[in-house]
Motif scaffolding. Structure first.
Motif, PDB file in Angstrom:
ATOM      1  N   LEU A  12     106.627  40.345 139.353  1.00 22.61           N
ATOM      2  CA  LEU A  12     107.710  41.310 139.494  1.00 22.61           C
ATOM      3  C   LEU A  12     107.215  42.659 139.980  1.00 22.61           C
ATOM      4  O   LEU A  12     107.909  43.370 140.699  1.00 22.61           O
ATOM      5  CB  LEU A  12     108.395  41.509 138.131  1.00 22.61           C
ATOM      6  N   VAL A  13     106.028  43.025 139.580  1.00 25.02           N
ATOM      7  CA  VAL A  13     105.537  44.355 139.911  1.00 25.02           C
ATOM      8  C   VAL A  13     105.370  44.525 141.411  1.00 25.02           C
ATOM      9  O   VAL A  13     105.491  45.621 141.940  1.00 25.02           O
ATOM     10  CB  VAL A  13     104.198  44.619 139.208  1.00 25.02           C
ATOM     11  N   PHE A  14     105.101  43.445 142.120  1.00 27.34           N
ATOM     12  CA  PHE A  14     104.835  43.549 143.557  1.00 27.34           C
ATOM     13  C   PHE A  14     105.969  44.248 144.287  1.00 27.34           C
ATOM     14  O   PHE A  14     105.757  45.179 145.052  1.00 27.34           O
ATOM     15  CB  PHE A  14     104.650  42.152 144.164  1.00 27.34           C
ATOM     16  N   ILE A  15     107.190  43.764 144.042  1.00 27.55           N
ATOM     17  CA  ILE A  15     108.293  44.291 144.830  1.00 27.55           C
ATOM     18  C   ILE A  15     108.545  45.749 144.515  1.00 27.55           C
ATOM     19  O   ILE A  15     108.991  46.518 145.351  1.00 27.55           O
ATOM     20  CB  ILE A  15     109.570  43.449 144.588  1.00 27.55           C
ATOM     21  N   HIS A 153      98.958  36.795 148.009  1.00 25.18           N
ATOM     22  CA  HIS A 153      99.585  35.634 147.376  1.00 25.18           C
ATOM     23  C   HIS A 153      98.600  34.967 146.428  1.00 25.18           C
ATOM     24  O   HIS A 153      98.964  34.509 145.342  1.00 25.18           O
ATOM     25  CB  HIS A 153     100.041  34.655 148.459  1.00 25.18           C
ATOM     26  N   TYR A 154      97.327  34.926 146.822  1.00 20.62           N
ATOM     27  CA  TYR A 154      96.299  34.319 145.985  1.00 20.62           C
ATOM     28  C   TYR A 154      96.211  35.015 144.632  1.00 20.62           C
ATOM     29  O   TYR A 154      96.163  34.354 143.583  1.00 20.62           O
ATOM     30  CB  TYR A 154      94.943  34.391 146.690  1.00 20.62           C
ATOM     31  N   ASP A 155      96.144  36.334 144.631  1.00 15.59           N
ATOM     32  CA  ASP A 155      96.008  37.061 143.364  1.00 15.59           C
ATOM     33  C   ASP A 155      97.138  36.720 142.412  1.00 15.59           C
ATOM     34  O   ASP A 155      96.928  36.451 141.223  1.00 15.59           O
ATOM     35  CB  ASP A 155      95.985  38.574 143.614  1.00 15.59           C
ATOM     36  N   GLU A 445     108.169  41.138 154.901  1.00 12.28           N
ATOM     37  CA  GLU A 445     108.241  39.680 155.022  1.00 12.28           C
ATOM     38  C   GLU A 445     107.362  39.014 153.966  1.00 12.28           C
ATOM     39  O   GLU A 445     107.757  38.035 153.344  1.00 12.28           O
ATOM     40  CB  GLU A 445     107.792  39.254 156.423  1.00 12.28           C
ATOM     41  N   GLN A 446     106.147  39.568 153.746  1.00 14.88           N
ATOM     42  CA  GLN A 446     105.264  39.020 152.727  1.00 14.88           C
ATOM     43  C   GLN A 446     105.895  39.162 151.349  1.00 14.88           C
ATOM     44  O   GLN A 446     105.824  38.252 150.514  1.00 14.88           O
ATOM     45  CB  GLN A 446     103.905  39.734 152.760  1.00 14.88           C
ATOM     46  N   GLY A 447     106.539  40.307 151.103  1.00 17.03           N
ATOM     47  CA  GLY A 447     107.215  40.509 149.824  1.00 17.03           C
ATOM     48  C   GLY A 447     108.322  39.504 149.609  1.00 17.03           C
ATOM     49  O   GLY A 447     108.518  38.986 148.504  1.00 17.03           O
ATOM     50  N   LYS A 448     109.064  39.207 150.675  1.00 21.09           N
ATOM     51  CA  LYS A 448     110.119  38.204 150.585  1.00 21.09           C
ATOM     52  C   LYS A 448     109.543  36.852 150.154  1.00 21.09           C
ATOM     53  O   LYS A 448     110.082  36.186 149.255  1.00 21.09           O
ATOM     54  CB  LYS A 448     110.805  38.069 151.941  1.00 21.09           C
ATOM     55  N   LEU A 449     108.432  36.463 150.767  1.00 20.19           N
ATOM     56  CA  LEU A 449     107.833  35.169 150.455  1.00 20.19           C
ATOM     57  C   LEU A 449     107.316  35.126 149.018  1.00 20.19           C
ATOM     58  O   LEU A 449     107.468  34.120 148.320  1.00 20.19           O
ATOM     59  CB  LEU A 449     106.703  34.875 151.437  1.00 20.19           C
ATOM     60  N   LEU A 450     106.714  36.233 148.574  1.00 17.55           N
ATOM     61  CA  LEU A 450     106.203  36.271 147.206  1.00 17.55           C
ATOM     62  C   LEU A 450     107.333  36.180 146.189  1.00 17.55           C
ATOM     63  O   LEU A 450     107.226  35.472 145.182  1.00 17.55           O
ATOM     64  CB  LEU A 450     105.400  37.547 146.998  1.00 17.55           C
TER      65      LEU A 450
END
Length: 473
Positions: A12-15, A153-155, A445-450
């Motif tokens: 959740l923190v990513f976004i 994504h790995y982390d 885009e990366q955030g969307k995928l995560l």
């Protein structure tokens, strides 16, 4: 300031980092009247110095490099060189030297890159070690371990989230599979042909009065627990004595079970943990702490919007509870953390406009509406097959915004609150603001995928457990 993490490690923190553009308050510059020496540890309190070491470990988090691999480019060396340049340059900042000390980089920084199969790469794990002396000329080794790289994504999915299974820990108890994976990555790093354990073992043979400090924030905090335990149990001299080892954990989730937590605190010469009471990351993965995560921001206001509890939030937290499987795993917070209270998010117009724009992009008619579809599936499972409302959808992401501020900015503001404006500016130069990545469409885009993967994971966990009651209690 940078944004990191589990560690959660909660995805959740990513976004939140994508949404928020946060700046630090400044204080009046303090005049320095002494010349630094290699025996000068620094004038800042120990908890501030080691938070600096933890924060500095994220110096290349969020940095994206493009490379044509076929022409002989070395992406690992490129990022390593940038990290080395930033960490070494702390000696050129008088504000940092007087607060932290005149430290020498003696090992690393070394890192592992995350290659996405295209033409870009980022850092997914990083560790470094500096050396300084106390007033008795005894060496002190300060280790910094990077937290979650928010665009890795790995982390998120290989080190933060894998907590369902645990691995036996040779120095007492068991740790999450994700923590074990992260530890193995760190332990495999070599600098000048030596991993950090070998380097410190050789140093200890010549310096029996040495001290080792290990520090990390978020995911780095979880890995600090494991790596400090490893160094304490592994480094021995000819008399079978071990060096003094202390752990400095900031915003760290639990890395292991109750036996691991107890043994860790008992065996180290010092275990120091610092948590913001309003930060959700340290709530993972202990059962009773996770139960508080659903309602912690209820009635708080972000950008003029009041956060309200909803079934999407409840469902995600419920999935985290089920993943932790505490009936068997018994995740336990080590020691008794020092707790402070971070100030609520106070975002200006540009930040709030960014949050609103991201919500619009993720809504069911937006460009990245797959996020809506996945979150709606979660809501329907927990709310009697009801579609998520626009208000609840927005509230979910304002919840994440508050969460991100409390996990990152609140720590920077708290630990560096008494430092000069020059100090803060210099730190922000060394650890650039990852929030600025929102300007890059590739990262959105990366955030969307995560997020899609995170919501898919939550739905799968709830489905596998046949869960429809998403009450967090």
């Amino acid at each position: 300031m940078k944004f990191s993490s589990v560690n959660i490690c909660m995805l959740l923190v990513f976004i939140t980092a994508m949404f928020s553009f946060i700046s630090c308050d400044s204080t009046t510059r303090t005049e320095q009247s002494e010349e630094p020496t290699k025996e000068m540890v620094g004038t800042a309190p120990a908890e501030v110095r080691h938070f600096f070491h933890a924060w500095l470990a994220d110096c290349v988090n969020g940095v994206i490099r493009d490379s044509i691999w076929l022409v002989g480019d070395d992406p690992t060396e490129e990022l390593r060189s940038l990290a080395r340049e930033r960490i070494s340059s702390t000696r050129n900042s008088m504000s940092i030297v007087f607060a932290i000390g005149l430290e020498e980089l003696v090992w690393g920084p070394e890192l592992v890159i995350d290659y996405d199969g295209g033409d870009s790469y980022i850092s997914k794990n990083l560790m470094y070690c500096t050396k300084i002396y106390d007033s008795n000329h005894n060496p002190i080794y300060n280790i910094g371990i990077a937290g979650t790289n928010m665009i890795s994504h790995y982390d998120w999915f290989s080190e933060d989230m894998p907590v369902t299974q645990q691995s036996k820990w040779n120095f007492g108890g068991a740790i999450s599979q994700g923590s074990m994976t992260g530890f193995e990555k760190l332990n495999a790093l070599t600098s000048s042909g030596k991993n950090l354990l070998t380097f410190l073992q050789e140093e200890f043979a010549n310096n029996p009065n040495m001290t080792i400090n290990v520090a990390g924030h978020s995911l780095g905090g979880a890995l600090t627990q494991v790596y400090a335990s490893y160094l304490k149990g592994s480094i021995k001299n000819s008399d079978q004595k071990s060096p003094k080892v202390e752990a400095w954990v900031y915003a760290g989730p639990t890395a292991g079970n109750s036996e691991f937590a107890t043994t860790l605190v008992q065996h180290l010469e010092g275990y120091h943990a610092y948590n913001n009471a309003n930060d959700l990351v340290p709530h993972a993965w202990q059962s009773d702490r996770l139960a508080q995560a659903c309602a912690i921001y209820n009635d708080k206001r972000v950008c003029g919007v009041q956060i309200a509890g909803n079934q999407a939030i409840n469902g995600f937290v419920k999935a985290l509870q089920l993943k932790a499987n505490n009936a068997i795993n018994n995740y336990t917070i080590p020691g008794t953390p020092h707790v402070f209270i971070g100030e609520a998010a106070n975002l200006g117009s540009p930040s709030c406009d960014g949050v609103a724009a991201a919500i619009k992009a993720f809504w069911k008619t937006g460009k990245y509406n797959d996020v809506y579809l996945r979150l709606n599936e979660l809501n329907k499972r927990c709310d009697n097959y009801q579609d998520i409302s626009a208000e609840a959808f927005a509230s979910f992401f304002y919840y994440l915004t508050e969460m991100g501020v409390q996990h990152t900015t609140a720590y920077f503001d708290y630990f560096f609150r008494n430092q000069s404006e020059d100090f803060k500016n210099d730190v922000n130069t060394l650890v650039p603001n990852e929030h600025d990545l929102i300007t890059d469409s590739d990262n959105l885009e990366q955030g969307k995928l995560l997020l899609e993967d995170a919501f898919y994971m939550a739905n799968k966990v709830l489905t596998d457990h046949g869960t429809t009651n998403c009450n967090c209690k």
